[in-house]
Design a protein around this motif. Structure first.
Motif, mmCIF file in Angstrom:
data_model
loop_
_atom_site.group_PDB
_atom_site.id
_atom_site.type_symbol
_atom_site.label_atom_id
_atom_site.label_comp_id
_atom_site.label_asym_id
_atom_site.label_seq_id
_atom_site.Cartn_x
_atom_site.Cartn_y
_atom_site.Cartn_z
ATOM 1 N N THR A 195 -93.228 -34.764 -10.051
ATOM 2 C CA THR A 195 -93.232 -34.834 -11.516
ATOM 3 C C THR A 195 -94.399 -35.642 -12.076
ATOM 4 O OG1 THR A 195 -91.913 -36.877 -11.558
ATOM 5 C CG2 THR A 195 -90.696 -34.775 -11.539
ATOM 6 N N GLN A 203 -92.085 -40.547 -24.313
ATOM 7 C CA GLN A 203 -93.358 -40.166 -23.694
ATOM 8 C C GLN A 203 -93.158 -39.546 -22.310
ATOM 9 O OE1 GLN A 203 -92.973 -43.168 -25.419
ATOM 10 N NE2 GLN A 203 -93.980 -42.147 -27.131
ATOM 11 N N MET A 204 -92.101 -39.901 -21.630
ATOM 12 C CA MET A 204 -91.899 -39.459 -20.247
ATOM 13 C C MET A 204 -90.719 -38.492 -20.118
ATOM 14 S SD MET A 204 -90.122 -43.006 -19.016
ATOM 15 C CE MET A 204 -89.631 -42.461 -17.385
ATOM 16 N N GLU A 239 -93.600 -45.712 -15.908
ATOM 17 C CA GLU A 239 -93.596 -45.179 -17.271
ATOM 18 C C GLU A 239 -92.410 -45.693 -18.102
ATOM 19 O OE1 GLU A 239 -94.206 -43.525 -14.509
ATOM 20 O OE2 GLU A 239 -96.197 -42.651 -14.787
ATOM 21 N N SER A 240 -91.387 -46.229 -17.457
ATOM 22 C CA SER A 240 -90.250 -46.793 -18.185
ATOM 23 C C SER A 240 -90.608 -48.168 -18.737
ATOM 24 C CB SER A 240 -89.038 -46.931 -17.252
ATOM 25 O OG SER A 240 -88.565 -45.665 -16.870
ATOM 26 N N VAL A 244 -89.925 -47.098 -11.968
ATOM 27 C CA VAL A 244 -90.723 -46.045 -12.606
ATOM 28 C C VAL A 244 -91.637 -46.728 -13.618
ATOM 29 C CG1 VAL A 244 -90.646 -43.935 -13.989
ATOM 30 C CG2 VAL A 244 -88.842 -44.392 -12.300
ATOM 31 N N GLN A 255 -90.983 -35.221 -17.868
ATOM 32 C CA GLN A 255 -91.056 -35.560 -16.442
ATOM 33 C C GLN A 255 -89.704 -36.061 -15.923
ATOM 34 O OE1 GLN A 255 -94.428 -38.079 -17.508
ATOM 35 N NE2 GLN A 255 -95.406 -37.457 -15.580
ATOM 36 N N ALA A 256 -89.047 -36.857 -16.752
ATOM 37 C CA ALA A 256 -87.749 -37.396 -16.346
ATOM 38 C C ALA A 256 -86.737 -36.259 -16.150
ATOM 39 C CB ALA A 256 -87.243 -38.386 -17.396
ATOM 40 N N LEU A 283 -94.477 -38.870 -12.144
ATOM 41 C CA LEU A 283 -94.042 -40.228 -12.481
ATOM 42 C C LEU A 283 -94.580 -41.193 -11.424
ATOM 43 C CD1 LEU A 283 -90.349 -39.481 -13.534
ATOM 44 C CD2 LEU A 283 -92.185 -40.264 -15.052
ATOM 45 N N THR A 284 -94.773 -42.465 -11.806
ATOM 46 C CA THR A 284 -95.450 -43.413 -10.930
ATOM 47 C C THR A 284 -94.471 -44.431 -10.352
ATOM 48 O OG1 THR A 284 -97.267 -43.245 -12.510
ATOM 49 C CG2 THR A 284 -97.462 -44.933 -10.801
ATOM 50 N N THR A 322 -86.966 -34.301 -12.889
ATOM 51 C CA THR A 322 -86.466 -34.890 -11.630
ATOM 52 C C THR A 322 -85.138 -34.277 -11.208
ATOM 53 O OG1 THR A 322 -85.249 -36.689 -12.734
ATOM 54 C CG2 THR A 322 -87.537 -37.155 -12.078
ATOM 55 N N VAL A 344 -85.356 -44.024 -19.838
ATOM 56 C CA VAL A 344 -86.220 -42.908 -20.216
ATOM 57 C C VAL A 344 -86.633 -43.076 -21.685
ATOM 58 C CG1 VAL A 344 -86.334 -40.398 -20.537
ATOM 59 C CG2 VAL A 344 -85.134 -41.358 -18.544
#
Lengths: 202, 202
Positions: free
Chosen positions: B111, B91-92, B128-129, B126, B95-96, B113-114, B99, B88
């Motif tokens: 959330t 920036q994320m 975004e990680s 993920v 959202q993290a 997340l992609t 979860t 994590v």
């Protein structure tokens, strides 16, 4: 992005592979584990693997490398039944790191860290730490895939510097100047970003 | 100093005791564990318990609360045989954290997340990680004192953002803007203090 498959990892030069894999879990609090030998000598050693096991009742644990070579921390916990966990902060970082050297006498004496005794158990606390935790050994788990060992203790005492707990009893790591480590030698300071509420679906 | 004996701890109001005991290990990297169900649905959940198990061969693990209630992450790892660990970053973070809410559909969808797929295993990464790790489940250990579970996987793939590894292959957590957490909800940024050499007796 850089991509490593299992084969790429296995073909890395050994020190590079150690560095990479050791740093993959990310930063973790640096802690000193204090123990006492059957001869009454105090031992203290730095670990990055202290973990929460449960709150009711309160249990904590840490991972040890395989005990195929002599591990004083392990032997002392098994013979005395107790150990202590002590947070590392910035002021004591160099001394704490130095406990990882191989000494044939007490790391307290070697590094200048100060042992402090509890009325409740025989394991030494580290006076320079702002959070000291006394634990009674309760369980060990041998990890079969590589012979590492998870040691678990029940929290029987907590000694914490005044004003270090928030109103809701959370240890304030930034105020403590707690030190985190990634891998075995890269140390980090922490600063509070935010406290988020218990998450509910929105 | 404030001192809590075992009796003091057991008499604390339950939420305060949870906060205190959960924050005793100190800060730890926040990670997202990604899994896939037998129906092919992607699951992602935040954990603070990811740990290093060994480097040769490369193993990592994490602790799960008792599986006496339904735990999708656990069930998915057992049925699919794979999971992913994803760091994590700032920036994320929101959202993290989100979860951890109870959704009856995919946390990716809930959330924003992609999910990203690997050619080597079925567990989702993920996007975004900046550090994604693919693992093959190899071992679980039931902790008898409180029924928590340690799950261990072998690292079979690492995908890491370019320039995030040092010359000696250590993940640069400050450059990554990695987020650490103490307890369940207090998040911290990290900044590099120093890299100390392998310690030898002086």
């Amino acid at each position: 992005m850089t991509r490593f498959t299992k084969d790429d990892i296995l073909q890395l030069e050994k020190q590079l592979r150690t560095n990479l894999i050791n740093s993959l879990p990310g930063v973790r609090q640096a802690n000193l584990i204090g123990t006492v030998s059957q001869q009454g000598e105090f031992n203290v050693a730095i670990f990055n693997s202290v973990m929460h096991i449960g709150a009711h009742p309160p249990y904590m644990g840490f991972m040890m490398r395989p005990v195929s070579v002599r591990r004083d921390t392990y032997l002392n916990i098994k013979s005395s039944g107790y150990f202590s966990i002590n947070h590392v902060n910035r002021q004591m970082l160099q001394q704490a790191h130095q406990t990882s050297a191989r000494y044939d006498y007490s790391e307290f004496e070697a590094t200048g860290l100060t042992a402090e005794q509890s009325y409740l158990h025989p394991a030494p606390y580290v006076r320079e730490s702002q959070v000291n935790i006394g634990l009674k050994f309760v369980e060990e788990k041998l990890i079969e895939c590589n012979q590492t060992v998870l040691l678990i203790g029940e929290v029987i005492e907590i000694v914490i510097k005044d004003d270090l707990l928030s109103e809701d009893f959370i240890v304030q790591s930034a105020k403590e100047e707690a030190v985190a480590v990634n891998g075995l030698e890269t140390y980090y300071a922490v600063s509070k970003l935010m406290q988020l509420p218990y998450a509910k679906p929105v």
